[in-house]
Design a protein around this motif. Structure first.
Motif, mmCIF file in Angstrom:
data_model
loop_
_atom_site.group_PDB
_atom_site.id
_atom_site.type_symbol
_atom_site.label_atom_id
_atom_site.label_comp_id
_atom_site.label_asym_id
_atom_site.label_seq_id
_atom_site.Cartn_x
_atom_site.Cartn_y
_atom_site.Cartn_z
ATOM 1 N N ALA A 159 -16.713 28.496 -18.280
ATOM 2 C CA ALA A 159 -16.116 29.792 -18.611
ATOM 3 C C ALA A 159 -16.170 30.743 -17.418
ATOM 4 N N LYS A 160 -17.177 30.591 -16.567
ATOM 5 C CA LYS A 160 -17.280 31.428 -15.371
ATOM 6 C C LYS A 160 -16.162 31.120 -14.374
ATOM 7 N N LEU A 161 -15.696 29.884 -14.372
ATOM 8 C CA LEU A 161 -14.592 29.525 -13.484
ATOM 9 C C LEU A 161 -13.314 30.230 -13.927
ATOM 10 N N LYS A 162 -13.119 30.288 -15.224
ATOM 11 C CA LYS A 162 -11.964 30.996 -15.772
ATOM 12 C C LYS A 162 -12.004 32.468 -15.362
ATOM 13 N N GLU A 163 -13.197 33.046 -15.447
ATOM 14 C CA GLU A 163 -13.377 34.442 -15.047
ATOM 15 C C GLU A 163 -13.146 34.609 -13.544
ATOM 16 N N ALA A 164 -13.621 33.666 -12.767
ATOM 17 C CA ALA A 164 -13.468 33.742 -11.312
ATOM 18 C C ALA A 164 -11.999 33.750 -10.898
ATOM 19 N N SER A 165 -11.175 33.009 -11.619
ATOM 20 C CA SER A 165 -9.767 32.900 -11.250
ATOM 21 C C SER A 165 -9.037 34.230 -11.355
ATOM 22 N N ASP A 166 -9.547 35.145 -12.183
ATOM 23 C CA ASP A 166 -8.927 36.467 -12.315
ATOM 24 C C ASP A 166 -9.137 37.315 -11.062
ATOM 25 N N TYR A 167 -10.276 37.127 -10.407
ATOM 26 C CA TYR A 167 -10.621 37.930 -9.231
ATOM 27 C C TYR A 167 -10.369 37.207 -7.914
ATOM 28 N N LEU A 168 -10.416 35.880 -7.969
ATOM 29 C CA LEU A 168 -10.267 35.076 -6.759
ATOM 30 C C LEU A 168 -9.234 33.981 -6.999
ATOM 31 N N PRO A 169 -7.989 34.357 -7.211
ATOM 32 C CA PRO A 169 -6.966 33.391 -7.623
ATOM 33 C C PRO A 169 -6.668 32.298 -6.598
ATOM 34 N N LYS A 170 -6.987 32.528 -5.336
ATOM 35 C CA LYS A 170 -6.674 31.542 -4.300
ATOM 36 C C LYS A 170 -7.885 30.701 -3.898
ATOM 37 N N VAL A 171 -9.027 30.944 -4.532
ATOM 38 C CA VAL A 171 -10.257 30.229 -4.185
ATOM 39 C C VAL A 171 -10.400 28.984 -5.070
ATOM 40 N N PRO A 172 -10.660 27.812 -4.493
ATOM 41 C CA PRO A 172 -10.861 26.601 -5.295
ATOM 42 C C PRO A 172 -12.066 26.737 -6.232
ATOM 43 N N LEU A 173 -11.938 26.191 -7.435
ATOM 44 C CA LEU A 173 -12.970 26.307 -8.462
ATOM 45 C C LEU A 173 -13.334 24.916 -8.975
ATOM 46 N N TYR A 174 -14.636 24.596 -8.964
ATOM 47 C CA TYR A 174 -15.071 23.283 -9.418
ATOM 48 C C TYR A 174 -16.184 23.401 -10.449
ATOM 49 N N TRP A 175 -16.052 22.610 -11.499
ATOM 50 C CA TRP A 175 -17.036 22.602 -12.579
ATOM 51 C C TRP A 175 -18.151 21.616 -12.243
ATOM 52 N N LEU A 176 -19.373 22.116 -12.204
ATOM 53 C CA LEU A 176 -20.536 21.275 -11.951
ATOM 54 C C LEU A 176 -20.937 20.522 -13.225
ATOM 55 N N VAL A 177 -21.157 19.235 -13.095
ATOM 56 C CA VAL A 177 -21.526 18.394 -14.241
ATOM 57 C C VAL A 177 -22.735 17.556 -13.872
#
Length: 261
Positions: A159-177
């Motif tokens: 859910a934090k990645l979804k939030e990050a995309s609002d502020y940093l739309p051009k930054v790659p986002l990866y889910w840690l598992v």
């Protein structure tokens, strides 16, 4: 026409070489050599030729973004402070790992070379209230230091990645598992939260994961691999991995270089 064909072959070969290159990411800096998440660890990671550096961040009580892994300082300091409940001045006074200090994210960004990426793990991803509200500050800091294009965001909380995309739309986002789950569930969650890919513990890797990630245009990174034999196994068995996070970037880069011969 012949010259054009030769040029095209060269470009294709160069492209293939680039696509086969694994990004070596220094875990908490070169934490196998220096105290993790410190200026010294970041400088060492650069010295050892790391392609990227991973650090962990928290928002403090007085709204500073600091680089530290645990929620509590007890593991690395004789004093025990809860990072998101403490002011930066108190955290800065601590001796970490014997004789180093907790840095701010700004300090790390200011020494980051222009050709090295920074993977920022959002450790405050489960915090409530202002302690977990990190992206407006982070966005301003990255823009102010000119490092937005070198930054990657990673988090165990999708859910934090979804939030990050609002502020940093051009930054790659990866889910840690970190735990094994059905591959379809992993893929579905990553897509649902607009992740660019998965950053998984090496025990989570499987041929099915790699196949379905590729089918869904999701990149795959792996952490934290310190065994040279394991690196060779991963590179041979799981084609398409983008990068490996390690405490020992020099050893892993050496192993990867040997494997390419």
């Amino acid at each position: 026409m012949k010259q054009f064909s030769i040029a095209l072959m060269v470009l294709t070969a160069l492209s293939a070489c680039r696509s086969n290159k694994l990004e070596v990411i220094a875990h908490r800096g070169a934490s196998g050599s220096e105290t993790e998440n410190t200026i010294e660890a970041v400088e060492k990671a650069v010295e050892l030729g790391s392609d990227a550096i991973e650090v962990d961040i928290w928002r403090t009580k007085d709204d500073s973004l600091v680089v530290f892994h645990d929620r509590n300082t007890a593991r690395l300091s004789v004093d025990s402070l809860v990072v998101p409940e403490s002011e930066y001045k108190a955290l800065r006074e601590l001796s970490i790992g014997g004789n180093t200090k907790i840095p701010t994210l700004r300090e790390i960004l200011e020494i980051l070379p222009s050709d090295v990426r920074l993977f920022i793990e959002i450790k405050c991803c489960w915090e409530e209230g202002e302690a977990g509200n990190v992206f407006p500050m982070l966005s301003d800091l990255l823009q102010g230091t000119g490092k937005t294009n070198q930054t990657v965001i990673i988090s165990f909380n999708p859910a934090k990645l979804k939030e990050a995309s609002d502020y940093l739309p051009k930054v790659p986002l990866y889910w840690l598992v970190w735990e094994k789950k059905p591959v379809d569930e992993l893929i579905k969650t990553a897509l649902e939260y607009d992740a660019d890919g998965l950053n998984v513990h090496f025990n989570v890797l499987s041929e099915e994961l790699m196949k379905k990630a590729k089918q869904n245009n999701l990149e795959v990174f792996v952490w934290t691999v310190n065994d040279e034999g394991k690196v060779a196994e991963i590179r041979h068995k799981y084609r398409g991995i983008e990068g490996i996070t390690t405490d020992y970037p020099d050893l892993i880069k050496k192993r990867l270089k040997l494997n390419r011969r």
